[in-house]
Design a protein around this motif. Structure first.
Motif, short mmCIF file in Angstrom:
data_model
loop_
_atom_site.label_atom_id
_atom_site.label_comp_id
_atom_site.label_asym_id
_atom_site.label_seq_id
_atom_site.Cartn_x
_atom_site.Cartn_y
_atom_site.Cartn_z
N SER A 1 0.98 -1.26 0.10
CA SER A 1 0.09 -0.05 -0.02
C SER A 1 0.90 1.32 -0.10
CB SER A 1 -0.87 -0.04 1.19
OG SER A 1 -1.63 1.25 1.32
N THR A 2 0.45 2.34 -0.61
CA THR A 2 0.94 3.38 -0.85
C THR A 2 1.05 4.36 0.70
OG1 THR A 2 -0.58 4.79 -1.75
CG2 THR A 2 0.95 3.85 -3.37
N VAL B 1 0.67 9.87 -6.59
CA VAL B 1 0.65 8.68 -5.74
C VAL B 1 -0.30 9.06 -4.49
CG1 VAL B 1 1.78 6.61 -4.45
CG2 VAL B 1 3.25 8.21 -6.21
N ARG B 2 -1.78 8.81 -4.96
CA ARG B 2 -2.47 9.16 -3.97
C ARG B 2 -2.61 8.43 -2.72
NH1 ARG B 2 -8.42 8.81 -6.59
NH2 ARG B 2 -9.16 9.70 -4.46
N PRO B 3 -2.77 9.00 -1.53
CA PRO B 3 -2.54 7.99 -0.20
C PRO B 3 -3.83 6.96 -0.43
CG PRO B 3 -3.81 10.33 0.24
CD PRO B 3 -3.40 10.44 -1.02
N GLU B 4 -3.41 6.02 0.22
CA GLU B 4 -4.10 4.65 0.03
C GLU B 4 -4.63 4.20 1.34
OE1 GLU B 4 -2.17 1.59 -1.91
OE2 GLU B 4 -3.73 0.40 -2.11
N ILE B 5 -6.00 3.66 1.50
CA ILE B 5 -6.51 3.08 2.45
C ILE B 5 -6.96 1.84 1.81
CG2 ILE B 5 -8.38 2.43 3.99
CD1 ILE B 5 -8.47 5.65 4.21
N ALA B 6 -6.20 0.65 1.96
CA ALA B 6 -6.32 -0.64 1.25
C ALA B 6 -7.21 -1.65 1.74
CB ALA B 6 -5.11 -1.30 1.06
N VAL B 7 -8.18 -2.27 0.94
CA VAL B 7 -9.06 -3.21 1.22
C VAL B 7 -8.89 -4.39 0.45
CG1 VAL B 7 -11.66 -3.81 1.54
CG2 VAL B 7 -10.81 -1.43 1.77
N LEU B 8 -8.37 -5.55 0.87
CA LEU B 8 -8.25 -6.62 0.39
C LEU B 8 -9.10 -7.88 0.75
CD1 LEU B 8 -4.80 -5.93 1.80
CD2 LEU B 8 -4.96 -6.01 -0.61
N ARG B 9 -9.70 -8.27 -0.15
CA ARG B 9 -10.71 -9.34 0.06
C ARG B 9 -9.97 -10.80 -0.36
NH1 ARG B 9 -15.77 -11.60 -2.69
NH2 ARG B 9 -14.82 -11.14 -4.69
#
Ligand SMILES: [Fe+2]
Length: 286
Positions: free
Chosen positions: A255-256, A269-277
């Motif tokens: 994630s960034t 490079v936008r700030p990222e909230i990563a959702v992983l399924r």
């Protein structure tokens, strides 16, 4: 005559002004807009032998929050609120909670304490946490009911099904203990590893891990069209800069992150909230 001179001057003025305006607009965008323009990414991760009760299990990852003078508490709270809206089964935090000063640790942990998920909130430390104060950071997270996997592991259970979760501390500070992080894990159960540093993918010790979740890179933080990320000339850490990678049966998601270091800017490079399924892999995904 004077009118044509004026026109020429105006034209030349425009030639000079246009790039300056473009640079100023770019600078304003990278300083005022992109660092706070959060991207909630959604990625399916196909895992071989994923137990049926964990098919569709959703993990929200926050990383590289970097609460500091240039990234205030209100912004941390905003990130936490956005992350909570994703309603995952579990939260993971992959390090770099603050930058440099101890006084930012407790407020950051207090803000993160609003995160809530059925399978809990699990954390590891990053290199900046070692620079600031690893013990204080660990204690603050634990005090606010977040579990810190400093070279440790646990198992998540749903009926007879289970998933293993391990965390490795930062080896750039000689804090990694692979034996403690992995000893006792079952070979026939998928393992997810939290590692601030994405180059964990290159370590022999991670060959049996199904998925590594990492941050650290900020995606380079600046990533220009054609030029790419200037930071790649200064560090090898951007080998796995962002997104999904694979080596053998081991996958890595980078994630960034949501924060910034150095200059309070992001570009490309936008700030990222990563959702992983997590998805049970079929033959076509193997
Ligand atoms: Fe970071």
């Amino acid at each position: 005559m004077s009118e044509s001179r004026l026109s020429r001057r105006q034209f030349l003025g425009g030639v000079v002004a246009a790039p300056l305006i473009a640079v100023s607009a770019g600078a304003a965008y990278s300083r005022l807009i992109e660092p706070y323009n959060y991207w909630i990414s959604e990625t399916d991760i196909f895992i071989r032998d994923l137990p049926g009760r964990f098919d569709g299990f959703r993990i929200t990852q926050l990383t590289d929050i970097h609460h500091s003078r240039i990234l205030g508490l209100n912004e941390v709270r905003r990130v936490v609120a956005l992350a909570q809206q994703t309603k995952p089964d579990m939260f993971v935090l992959t390090g770099d909670y603050t930058t440099t000063y101890r006084r930012f640790i407790e407020p950051c942990a207090e803000a993160l304490s609003s995160l809530s998920a059925p399978e809990g909130v699990w954390a590891v430390l990053g290199n900046h946490d070692h620079y600031t104060d690893p013990e204080l950071t660990t204690r603050a997270l634990q005090k606010h009911h977040m579990a810190v996997l400093n070279n440790a592991h646990t198992a998540l259970s749903r009926g007879p099904d289970s998933l293993q979760l391990s965390g490795i501390d930062d080896w750039t500070w000689n804090a990694a203990d692979w034996r403690r992080a992995f000893s006792g894990l079952k070979d026939n159960t998928p393992t997810i590893l939290l590692s601030h540093q994405p180059t964990a993918l290159d370590f022999e010790q991670t060959r049996k891990v199904s998925l590594i979740l990492s941050g650290h890179t900020h995606g380079g933080q600046l990533n220009f069209p054609w030029l790419g990320a200037p930071a790649r000339f200064a560090t090898k850490d951007l080998k796995y800069a962002r997104g999904l990678f694979r080596s053998g049966d081991t996958q890595l998601y980078v994630s960034t992150g949501t924060g910034v270091i150095g200059l309070p800017v992001r570009f490309g490079v936008r700030p990222e909230i990563a959702v992983l399924r997590l998805v049970r892999a079929t033959d076509s995904h193997k």
